[in-house]
Design a protein around this motif. Structure first.
Motif, short mmCIF file in Angstrom:
data_model
loop_
_atom_site.label_atom_id
_atom_site.label_comp_id
_atom_site.label_asym_id
_atom_site.label_seq_id
_atom_site.Cartn_x
_atom_site.Cartn_y
_atom_site.Cartn_z
N GLU A 171 68.41 43.79 46.24
CA GLU A 171 69.61 43.57 47.04
C GLU A 171 69.52 42.35 47.95
O GLU A 171 70.50 41.60 48.08
CB GLU A 171 69.91 44.82 47.88
CG GLU A 171 70.36 46.03 47.09
CD GLU A 171 69.20 46.89 46.59
OE1 GLU A 171 69.46 47.99 46.07
OE2 GLU A 171 68.03 46.43 46.69
N THR A 172 68.38 42.14 48.59
CA THR A 172 68.27 41.01 49.52
C THR A 172 68.41 39.68 48.78
O THR A 172 69.01 38.74 49.31
CB THR A 172 66.94 41.05 50.27
OG1 THR A 172 65.85 41.09 49.33
CG2 THR A 172 66.86 42.27 51.18
N SER A 175 72.11 39.09 47.88
CA SER A 175 72.84 38.60 49.05
C SER A 175 72.57 37.11 49.28
O SER A 175 73.50 36.33 49.54
CB SER A 175 72.44 39.41 50.28
OG SER A 175 73.07 38.92 51.44
N TYR A 176 71.32 36.71 49.16
CA TYR A 176 70.95 35.30 49.33
C TYR A 176 71.62 34.43 48.26
O TYR A 176 72.18 33.37 48.57
CB TYR A 176 69.43 35.18 49.26
CG TYR A 176 68.91 33.78 48.98
CD1 TYR A 176 68.92 32.80 49.96
CD2 TYR A 176 68.40 33.46 47.72
CE1 TYR A 176 68.44 31.52 49.70
CE2 TYR A 176 67.91 32.19 47.46
CZ TYR A 176 67.93 31.22 48.45
OH TYR A 176 67.45 29.97 48.18
#
Length: 378
Positions: A171-172, A175-176
């Motif tokens: 997920e991170t 997002s990036y």
């Protein structure tokens, strides 16, 4: 649909997490009735037995041998296309013209230039595997020598924008990627697999397994050193995988067993799996494998990145904490069942989410395929 896949790493033997990811993902795609044409772009060399094994995995396999392999950038960072040579581009263009694929899947953003060769009718897919923008800064902070590939977020965005769909593995990173790219971003973590399971009897047998990359080298060595220093005599650590070639240890409490051909055998040998990684990126295939075997696992927070971990033994901050918790569970065997239950819950949640994410990805690819086909008829 016909899928043309380009990868700088082979899918045999399955001795590293990225190889396992590619193999499992393509297997799931092939099970949906798609044809897989796999082109290995040769950065890691090729043994004849590997080529033979891959020909048994996919509908078509070919080997593109690069004429130039860069190991270090000219400046502070690699530019996004520094790793892809003219021969690879020429061979990729010939393959695209000959095979007329419906989907082109490129593994790793540093090979995204291949997507510029795709005809307008083709769906362009990029599986990122990791975040490479400012990766060198992450390595510097962890005192790990710079290795593999690193670039700037701007350069990474150039590569991502070549794709219709960008696949992130946690997920991170999704997002990036959405911040630096206008492409459609989809989440697809490592594909889970069915594994044999055995009962746990808590005999004090702990294990780790990993490939021989710089991040593993650092934190596995830290684990071994702390184990020798702090573990009780009744606790034994088995270290498996190619990382053993970089581990220095002389202790009766630690066994280096090297490359493992049979994961079932390795996981049936140990009672508790460990993940000592304190920094890094991506989703940890070694964690998923342990969960697939229903192993109780003791891990750092980083080692559980991408999983919704809540058990206190799953969110440790250091190798020292990890060894201390290993001692605690060996001294208090009643804790083992709760840790095993936490693994079972994590795996069930992960598998359900993965199936949903996979179907969403395949639906998006099918939608784009239809849209591009309609454009051809206008």
């Amino acid at each position: 649909m016909r899928w043309l896949v380009f990868s700088p790493t082979p899918t045999a033997p399955l001795t590293a997490g990225n190889r396992v990811r590619i193999y499992n993902m393509l297997s799931a795609i092939r099970q949906e009735g798609n044809e897989i044409c796999f082109f290995y772009t040769g950065r890691e060399g090729l043994m004849p037995e590997s080529l033979s094994a891959m020909k048994g995995q996919w509908d078509l396999v070919d080997f593109i041998e690069p004429t130039e392999i860069k190991r270090q950038p000219k400046g502070e960072i690699f530019n996004i296309d520094d790793w892809i040579d003219a021969e690879t581009i020429a061979e990729a263009e010939r393959a695209i013209q000959q095979l007329q694929p419906d989907v082109i899947l490129v593994n790793y953003v540093m090979y995204s230039k291949i997507l510029d060769l795709a005809p307008a009718s083709c769906v362009k897919l990029l599986d990122t595997h990791d975040k490479f923008g400012d990766r060198h800064l992450l390595l510097d902070r962890a005192n790990i020598p710079r290795n593999f590939f690193w670039t700037s977020p701007d350069q990474e965005g150039v590569g991502l924008n070549r794709a219709d769909i960008v696949v992130a593995i946690q997920e991170t990173e999704a997002s990036y990627f959405s911040e630096i790219s206008s492409s459609e971003i989809k989440l697809l973590k490592h594909a889970p697999a069915e594994r044999a399971t055995t009962s746990r009897i808590n005999m004090g047998l702990f294990g780790v397994i990993g490939s021989n990359n710089r991040i593993n080298q650092k934190f596995y060595q830290q684990l071994v050193d702390e184990w020798v220093r702090s573990a009780s005599p009744r606790m034994h650590l088995f270290v498996a995988g190619d990382v053993c070639g970089s581990i220095d240890v002389a202790s009766q409490n630690v066994s280096l067993i090297g490359r493992v051909d049979d994961l079932d055998e390795f996981y049936s040998t140990i009672d508790i799996a460990l993940n000592p990684l304190v920094s890094g990126s991506g989703l940890k295939i070694k964690t998923l494998e342990a969960l697939e075997y229903r192993m109780p696992i003791i891990s750092t927070r980083e080692g559980m990145m991408g999983f919704n971990a809540v058990h206190p033994f799953h969110v440790l901050e250091s190798v020292q904490e990890l060894v201390a918790c290993s001692k605690e569970i060996q001294e208090k065997p009643d804790l083992l069942s709760g840790l095993a239950d936490a693994s079972t819950i994590l795996l069930a949640e992960y598998c359900g989410n993965w199936r949903s994410d996979f179907q969403h990805l395949m639906s998006s690819i099918e939608r784009l395929h239809v849209e591009k086909a309609n454009l051809r008829t206008i």
